[in-house]
Write a protein that holds these residues in place. Structure first.
Motif, PDB file in Angstrom:
ATOM      1  N   ALA A  84       0.754  -1.204   0.028  1.00 49.72           N
ATOM      2  CA  ALA A  84       0.062  -0.186   0.084  1.00 49.72           C
ATOM      3  C   ALA A  84       0.894   1.332  -0.060  1.00 49.72           C
ATOM      4  CB  ALA A  84      -0.946  -0.017   1.186  1.00 49.72           C
ATOM      5  N   LEU A  85       2.015   1.128   0.740  1.00 52.06           N
ATOM      6  CA  LEU A  85       2.866   2.331   0.846  1.00 52.06           C
ATOM      7  C   LEU A  85       3.713   2.605  -0.656  1.00 52.06           C
ATOM      8  CD1 LEU A  85       4.446   1.806   4.467  1.00 52.06           C
ATOM      9  CD2 LEU A  85       2.468   3.378   3.672  1.00 52.06           C
ATOM     10  N   ARG A  86       3.813   1.793  -1.296  1.00 49.81           N
ATOM     11  CA  ARG A  86       4.112   1.937  -2.650  1.00 49.81           C
ATOM     12  C   ARG A  86       3.278   2.156  -3.805  1.00 49.81           C
ATOM     13  NH1 ARG A  86       7.073  -3.308  -2.453  1.00 49.81           N
ATOM     14  NH2 ARG A  86       7.819  -3.103  -0.304  1.00 49.81           N
ATOM     15  N   ARG A  87       1.794   1.885  -3.518  1.00 53.79           N
ATOM     16  CA  ARG A  87       1.013   2.084  -4.563  1.00 53.79           C
ATOM     17  C   ARG A  87       0.046   3.106  -4.415  1.00 53.79           C
ATOM     18  NH1 ARG A  87      -1.031  -4.160  -4.829  1.00 53.79           N
ATOM     19  NH2 ARG A  87       0.700  -5.013  -5.844  1.00 53.79           N
ATOM     20  N   ARG A  88      -0.430   3.416  -3.158  1.00 48.73           N
ATOM     21  CA  ARG A  88      -1.306   4.587  -3.045  1.00 48.73           C
ATOM     22  C   ARG A  88      -0.976   5.928  -3.675  1.00 48.73           C
ATOM     23  NH1 ARG A  88      -5.098   3.340   1.363  1.00 48.73           N
ATOM     24  NH2 ARG A  88      -6.069   5.558   0.796  1.00 48.73           N
ATOM     25  N   PRO A  89      -1.767   6.426  -4.875  1.00 50.61           N
ATOM     26  CA  PRO A  89      -1.357   7.642  -5.406  1.00 50.61           C
ATOM     27  C   PRO A  89      -1.188   8.920  -4.602  1.00 50.61           C
ATOM     28  CG  PRO A  89      -3.741   6.721  -6.016  1.00 50.61           C
ATOM     29  CD  PRO A  89      -2.943   5.672  -5.251  1.00 50.61           C
ATOM     30  N   GLU A  90      -1.866   8.825  -3.394  1.00 52.76           N
ATOM     31  CA  GLU A  90      -1.812  10.110  -2.793  1.00 52.76           C
ATOM     32  C   GLU A  90      -0.373  10.278  -1.898  1.00 52.76           C
ATOM     33  OE1 GLU A  90      -4.571   7.520  -0.242  1.00 52.76           O
ATOM     34  OE2 GLU A  90      -4.299   7.911  -2.497  1.00 52.76           O
ATOM     35  N   LEU A  91      -0.151   9.060  -1.497  1.00 52.74           N
ATOM     36  CA  LEU A  91       1.374   8.885  -0.857  1.00 52.74           C
ATOM     37  C   LEU A  91       2.561   9.109  -1.814  1.00 52.74           C
ATOM     38  CD1 LEU A  91       1.125   5.742   1.466  1.00 52.74           C
ATOM     39  CD2 LEU A  91       1.793   7.882   2.065  1.00 52.74           C
ATOM     40  N   LEU A  92       2.282   8.510  -3.131  1.00 54.26           N
ATOM     41  CA  LEU A  92       3.416   8.944  -4.234  1.00 54.26           C
ATOM     42  C   LEU A  92       3.486  10.375  -4.256  1.00 54.26           C
ATOM     43  CD1 LEU A  92       2.577   5.854  -6.538  1.00 54.26           C
ATOM     44  CD2 LEU A  92       4.368   5.951  -4.791  1.00 54.26           C
ATOM     45  N   VAL A  93       2.371  11.126  -4.334  1.00 53.07           N
ATOM     46  CA  VAL A  93       2.545  12.353  -4.723  1.00 53.07           C
ATOM     47  C   VAL A  93       3.159  13.350  -3.572  1.00 53.07           C
ATOM     48  CG1 VAL A  93       0.822  14.534  -4.898  1.00 53.07           C
ATOM     49  CG2 VAL A  93       0.398  12.547  -6.102  1.00 53.07           C
ATOM     50  N   VAL A  94       2.767  12.927  -2.430  1.00 57.99           N
ATOM     51  CA  VAL A  94       3.439  13.636  -1.389  1.00 57.99           C
ATOM     52  C   VAL A  94       4.848  13.313  -1.302  1.00 57.99           C
ATOM     53  CG1 VAL A  94       3.435  13.965   1.237  1.00 57.99           C
ATOM     54  CG2 VAL A  94       1.299  13.975   0.037  1.00 57.99           C
ATOM     55  N   LYS A  95       5.273  12.129  -1.754  1.00 57.96           N
ATOM     56  CA  LYS A  95       6.693  11.435  -1.571  1.00 57.96           C
ATOM     57  C   LYS A  95       7.301  12.500  -2.494  1.00 57.96           C
ATOM     58  CE  LYS A  95       6.307   6.884   0.186  1.00 57.96           C
ATOM     59  NZ  LYS A  95       6.500   5.408  -0.025  1.00 57.96           N
ATOM     60  N   LYS A  96       6.909  12.596  -3.808  1.00 53.97           N
ATOM     61  CA  LYS A  96       7.430  13.422  -4.720  1.00 53.97           C
ATOM     62  C   LYS A  96       7.622  15.096  -4.230  1.00 53.97           C
ATOM     63  CE  LYS A  96       8.336  10.519  -8.261  1.00 53.97           C
ATOM     64  NZ  LYS A  96       9.668  10.380  -8.593  1.00 53.97           N
ATOM     65  N   GLU A  97       6.664  15.352  -3.647  1.00 56.32           N
ATOM     66  CA  GLU A  97       6.722  16.717  -3.165  1.00 56.32           C
ATOM     67  C   GLU A  97       7.502  16.736  -2.295  1.00 56.32           C
ATOM     68  OE1 GLU A  97       2.971  17.911  -1.672  1.00 56.32           O
ATOM     69  OE2 GLU A  97       1.942  17.818  -3.626  1.00 56.32           O
ATOM     70  N   VAL A  98       8.169  15.789  -1.190  1.00 52.48           N
ATOM     71  CA  VAL A  98       9.303  15.989  -0.267  1.00 52.48           C
ATOM     72  C   VAL A  98      10.510  15.921  -1.128  1.00 52.48           C
ATOM     73  CG1 VAL A  98      10.311  14.665   1.304  1.00 52.48           C
ATOM     74  CG2 VAL A  98       7.935  15.246   1.359  1.00 52.48           C
ATOM     75  N   GLU A  99      10.762  15.187  -2.093  1.00 57.05           N
ATOM     76  CA  GLU A  99      11.806  15.258  -2.857  1.00 57.05           C
ATOM     77  C   GLU A  99      12.129  16.472  -3.380  1.00 57.05           C
ATOM     78  OE1 GLU A  99      11.700  11.907  -5.693  1.00 57.05           O
ATOM     79  OE2 GLU A  99      11.490  10.390  -4.070  1.00 57.05           O
ATOM     80  N   MET A 100      10.951  16.908  -4.166  1.00 59.77           N
ATOM     81  CA  MET A 100      11.171  18.372  -4.832  1.00 59.77           C
ATOM     82  C   MET A 100      11.668  19.527  -3.909  1.00 59.77           C
ATOM     83  SD  MET A 100      11.034  17.817  -8.010  1.00 59.77           S
ATOM     84  CE  MET A 100      10.864  19.613  -8.495  1.00 59.77           C
TER      85      MET A 100
ATOM     86  N   LEU B  60       3.361  13.623   5.171  1.00 59.03           N
ATOM     87  CA  LEU B  60       3.545  12.527   4.732  1.00 59.03           C
ATOM     88  C   LEU B  60       3.609  11.385   5.898  1.00 59.03           C
ATOM     89  CD1 LEU B  60       4.702  10.459   2.522  1.00 59.03           C
ATOM     90  CD2 LEU B  60       7.064  11.085   3.190  1.00 59.03           C
ATOM     91  N   THR B  61       4.017  11.768   7.162  1.00 58.60           N
ATOM     92  CA  THR B  61       3.922  10.791   8.115  1.00 58.60           C
ATOM     93  C   THR B  61       2.426  10.593   8.556  1.00 58.60           C
ATOM     94  OG1 THR B  61       6.037  11.442   9.095  1.00 58.60           O
ATOM     95  CG2 THR B  61       4.430  10.368  10.445  1.00 58.60           C
ATOM     96  N   GLN B  62       1.576  11.544   8.623  1.00 61.21           N
ATOM     97  CA  GLN B  62       0.255  11.472   9.057  1.00 61.21           C
ATOM     98  C   GLN B  62      -0.563  10.553   7.724  1.00 61.21           C
ATOM     99  OE1 GLN B  62      -1.289  15.385   9.209  1.00 61.21           O
ATOM    100  NE2 GLN B  62      -1.310  15.377  11.562  1.00 61.21           N
ATOM    101  N   LEU B  63      -0.024  11.010   6.518  1.00 56.29           N
ATOM    102  CA  LEU B  63      -0.806  10.079   5.432  1.00 56.29           C
ATOM    103  C   LEU B  63      -0.205   8.457   5.577  1.00 56.29           C
ATOM    104  CD1 LEU B  63      -2.766  10.381   3.039  1.00 56.29           C
ATOM    105  CD2 LEU B  63      -0.791  11.135   1.735  1.00 56.29           C
ATOM    106  N   THR B  64       0.790   8.400   5.851  1.00 59.70           N
ATOM    107  CA  THR B  64       1.519   7.049   5.978  1.00 59.70           C
ATOM    108  C   THR B  64       0.807   6.223   7.110  1.00 59.70           C
ATOM    109  OG1 THR B  64       3.473   7.587   5.113  1.00 59.70           O
ATOM    110  CG2 THR B  64       3.465   5.697   6.463  1.00 59.70           C
ATOM    111  N   LEU B  65       0.411   6.911   8.156  1.00 54.75           N
ATOM    112  CA  LEU B  65      -0.136   6.455   9.346  1.00 54.75           C
ATOM    113  C   LEU B  65      -1.586   6.014   8.934  1.00 54.75           C
ATOM    114  CD1 LEU B  65       1.032   8.420  12.313  1.00 54.75           C
ATOM    115  CD2 LEU B  65       1.797   6.060  11.597  1.00 54.75           C
ATOM    116  N   SER B  66      -2.303   6.962   8.289  1.00 57.55           N
ATOM    117  CA  SER B  66      -3.787   6.718   7.790  1.00 57.55           C
ATOM    118  C   SER B  66      -3.961   5.677   6.645  1.00 57.55           C
ATOM    119  CB  SER B  66      -4.036   8.071   7.171  1.00 57.55           C
ATOM    120  OG  SER B  66      -5.450   7.984   6.810  1.00 57.55           O
ATOM    121  N   VAL B  67      -2.997   5.432   6.022  1.00 58.81           N
ATOM    122  CA  VAL B  67      -2.913   4.535   4.835  1.00 58.81           C
ATOM    123  C   VAL B  67      -2.844   2.983   5.819  1.00 58.81           C
ATOM    124  CG1 VAL B  67      -1.516   3.468   3.069  1.00 58.81           C
ATOM    125  CG2 VAL B  67      -2.166   5.674   3.061  1.00 58.81           C
ATOM    126  N   ARG B  68      -1.815   3.085   6.781  1.00 63.43           N
ATOM    127  CA  ARG B  68      -1.577   1.602   7.491  1.00 63.43           C
ATOM    128  C   ARG B  68      -2.911   1.636   8.244  1.00 63.43           C
ATOM    129  NH1 ARG B  68       4.857   1.631   9.494  1.00 63.43           N
ATOM    130  NH2 ARG B  68       5.498   1.703   7.479  1.00 63.43           N
TER     131      ARG B  68
END
Length: 180
Positions: A1-17, A87-95
């Motif tokens: 789920a942490l590698r597939r969820r689109p909202e998580l992927l978006v926030v991870k990209k934002e963190v990288e940027m 990102l942390t909140q979203l990760t916890l929410s997904v889990r």
């Protein structure tokens, strides 16, 4: 789920940027170096071909912009911290969503097992009541009650199977196999 969820992927990209933005802002402290060269001449006479030549290295250091640059870096770091928190909140929410969906599937499976047992018991009660009515030891009302109980058990089993399918789809959505 942490590698597939689109909202998580978006926030991870934002963190990288945002990490890149911090490096860019911090790089404003570094000096700028530029090299320029120019040659002009008159055509026709080889001795005057390069009558004017110019080459130079320009070096500029941001001496008085340090405070402004530090403020910009601080702002970018603050945005980075906010994104990390998101990102942390979203990760916890997904889990939590995945765990809840998994527990709901387990509960639905238990309801299927219980409904199957009730259905089997209802069939047996109906068989016994039918035998009693044939032997004249029971009234038809008891047979009708047994049939009603059997139908209710069948309905409960069907509802449990349908709920299991719904919970299975909810789990697939939670782990990112199904996008809405």
């Amino acid at each position: 789920a942490l590698r597939r969820r689109p909202e998580l992927l978006v926030v991870k990209k934002e963190v990288e940027m945002q990490e890149k933005r911090i490096r860019i802002r911090f790089a404003e402290h570094l000096p700028n170096i530029s090299i320029k060269a120019q040659a002009q001449g008159v055509t026709g006479d080889n001795s005057k071909l390069f009558a004017q030549q110019f080459a130079g290295i320009f070096f500029s250091v941001p001496l008085f912009a340090g405070g402004t640059i530090n403020a910009k870096v601080s702002q970018e770091r603050l945005r980075f911290t906010k994104l990390q928190h998101t990102l942390t909140q979203l990760t916890l929410s997904v889990r939590q969503e995945v765990q809840a969906a998994y527990l709901n599937i387990l509960e639905a499976q238990q309801r299927i097992v219980a409904a199957q047992a009730a259905m089997d018991e209802g069939k047996e009660v109906l068989r016994i009541e039918a035998l009693k009515v044939r032997e004249g030891k029971s009234i038809i009302e008891n047979l009708l009650d047994a049939q009603t109980a059997q139908l209710q058990a069948d309905q409960n089993y069907s509802a449990a199977v349908a709920d299991y399918q719904v919970q299975l789809m909810a789990l697939k959505k939670a782990i990112g196999q199904i996008e809405v």
